[in-house]
Every structure is written in C-alpha cells, then in structure tokens.
Design a protein around this motif. Structure first.
Motif: not given
Length: 342
Positions: A220, A222-223, A257, A286, A339
């Motif tokens: 994943f 960071w969004p 992500a 997510s 993350l």
C-alpha cells in the motif's frame, strides 16, 4: 458493532506526516508542452435511492402443507419469507416438504425488496442494523438482494449513542442527527451496498458481477499528503478510531493506496460524506471518506497511485480531510503499519 463518528475538528493537535512518508508511483511521462491533457472528470455518484418503508406485518400462524405446495408458494400466500420459514422449521435446501406437514410461520414485519433497494437503505428506512437483518434472514456472502425477495425485519433496537473521537473537552456534543447517522459502518457498506438485482440474473451461487481486481502484491502507499489529525486505535473516554484522518487542502488528489476494484462510490450514507471503497483481493479493502469530487464509479479497476477523488469537507467534518481505513477481512487494522515509513 462499533460505531465510530469521524470528527476531526479545528483545534485538534496534529502530527506532521513528512512528504517522504507519502510516496506515490510516478505517472506517465509529461505530455509535450503544446498538448494540454484533459483533466479527469467527476463521475456520477451512486445513490442508494429511497426505500419505501411499507413492510407488512404477518401474524404467527401454523400452515398445513397442501398437495402441490412449494415453500416459495407458502411464503407468498402467508406474506412470510422462504428462508425465515425454513429456519423456523429446520428445513435444509432444497426445502422438501410433504402434504399434511405442519409448518410454523414466524410472525413479524416483512419488507419486499424493490429494484434499486440496498441493504443499507433498507436498514436505515426501518432504523434496524443491517447486520441484524443479515443474521435474521441467514443471508450468505456476497449478500445480493433479489427484486421481490422478502426480508424479515427484527424489531428495532433502542438507539445507541455513537462514539466520537478526539474531541477536545470543550467541544459541544454532536447533534442527534449526526449520531444517528452512524448506525451504518464500513462493514454495512461493503456487505449492504449492492443494489437489488433481478432473480434471473442472480443464481444463488453467483458472486457479484464486479470484475476481479488485478493481482494485488500486498503493498500500500499513502493516499494523500498531509498532517495527521487522528491516529488509529483507542482514544480517551473509551472511544475508538478504525482508521486515520489526514488534513489536506480541499481539492488535493486522493490516490488509490493499491491496485483494486471500486466496490462503492457514493454519498448515500450520512456522516461519511462522499465515500470510495476499493477491494484489493478477497481479504483487503481500503476506504476513503469525506471526498469532494469522484473520478471513479462502481466496477472501475484502478492502479496504485491513480487519482480516484479529491479531498473534501463532506459528511461530519469541519475542515478538509481524508479519513482512510484498511480492512483485512472484517477487521480494521492500523493503516500506518502497512504504509511506507520513508
């Protein structure tokens, strides 16, 4: 089921997330200077529609099976539901019955599913938790509803106070309407957000028609870049946050992500604002809440780092931010444990 009210109010202390902690995969090479790429367009937001709360109350009764009867015919005659009758009489599929057999017909309220109804909307219309409806009707994953299907409605439980999080001591109590909105949570949206489909399109063994996501490598990213408003886990006063809240400028890009398939993109549930859910494989989902514009719709396949929305201030928040969750199965896990850290 834990009820979490995601309030990230102005004045909360916030930890900075270094930009190095929020790497995004590089996009395609920049277009030549004379070519202006067309910006992504916001997609239509899926709405659950208005459920007509016209459930019929059926009295508890005994039915004597007649020649030519089938359980579906008995359910139609009595106003009950096939699975409810089967459970009450300990019948197993394919629900064989015989003339002269006495069947107990459970009394209660029964809602007939209409086109476009979703589990979430039905639960909200009758002020009953969706997971209680699932249990009362012995619904199996992926919890697809059929048009014309009857659902037994358990009696509504007494209202429970939703939990807040990270509110300073001088923060006023949320309005009752805000608290009531959180009778629905992420699990409900995942399992109850599918619109009812026609019976002929939904054999019992068929899963959702959503395309399978591309292979998920377990990573994943960071969004969004921003400051941490609230971390995952227990808070003072017995409160809990199932994700993290990140402050960012309104309109900032929200990125997937990980590679996945959009299983929900809408604003049909109060409090969450504009919400996007991505399914990455059979275990991982997510969630991205409080968005402004959407660039995806249900069924879209997206890649890691692809822009799916813009940061917004929708739902029960007072400043632009993203609420981000990771779910492994039905369990919320700390996103920061999955993350990049640098």
């Amino acid at each position: 089921m834990r009820r979490v009210l995601f309030l990230a109010l102005l004045g909360l202390s916030a930890c900075a997330i270094p930009r190095s902690q929020a790497p995004f995969e590089a996009g395609p090479a920049a277009a030549p200077a004379e070519i202006v790429p067309e910006p992504p367009r916001a997609r239509e937001r899926w709405q659950p529609g208005q459920v007509i709360a016209d459930a019929v109350r059926v009295e508890t009764q005994t039915y004597i099976v007649q020649a030519g009867d089938a359980l579906s015919l008995i359910a139609e005659r009595t106003g009950s539901a096939v699975r409810t009758i089967a459970r009450a009489n300990r019948l197993q599929p394919p629900y064989k019955i015989y003339p002269g057999q006495r069947l107990e017909i459970p009394g209660g309220r029964y809602h007939r599913v209409r086109r476009g109804d979703t589990g979430i909307a039905i639960a909200l219309a009758y002020k009953t938790d969706w997971d209680e409806i699932v249990q009362a009707n012995a619904l199996d994953a992926p919890f697809l509803l059929r048009i014309g299907q009857r659902l037994f409605l358990p009696d509504a439980a007494s209202p429970q106070r939703a939990e807040t999080m990270d509110a300073p001591a001088d923060t006023p109590e949320p309005a009752p309407s805000e608290l009531a909105a959180f009778n629905v949570d992420i699990d409900d949206i995942i399992t109850g957000g599918e619109p009812a489909i026609a019976e002929e399109d939904a054999p019992a063994e068929r899963a959702s028609a959503l395309p399978e996501p591309a292979p998920f490598d377990g990573r994943f990213t960071w969004p969004v870049e921003g400051r941490l408003l609230s971390s995952f886990g227990a808070k003072a006063g017995g409160l809990y946050n199932d994700g993290i809240n990140i402050a960012a400028d309104k309109g900032a890009p929200v990125r997937a992500a990980a590679t996945g398939t959009v299983i929900y993109a809408g604003n049909g549930v109060e409090g969450w604002g504009n919400l996007v859910l991505l399914k990455h494989d059979e275990d991982w989902v997510s969630a991205y809440a409080h968005n402004d514009a959407f660039y995806v719709q249900r069924g879209d396949r997206v890649g890691r780092g692809e822009v799916i929305a813009e940061v917004g201030q929708t739902g029960s928040v007072t400043r632009p931010q993203l609420h981000f969750e990771l779910r492994q199965g039905r369990k919320a896990v700390d996103p920061r444990a999955h993350l990049p850290t640098g």
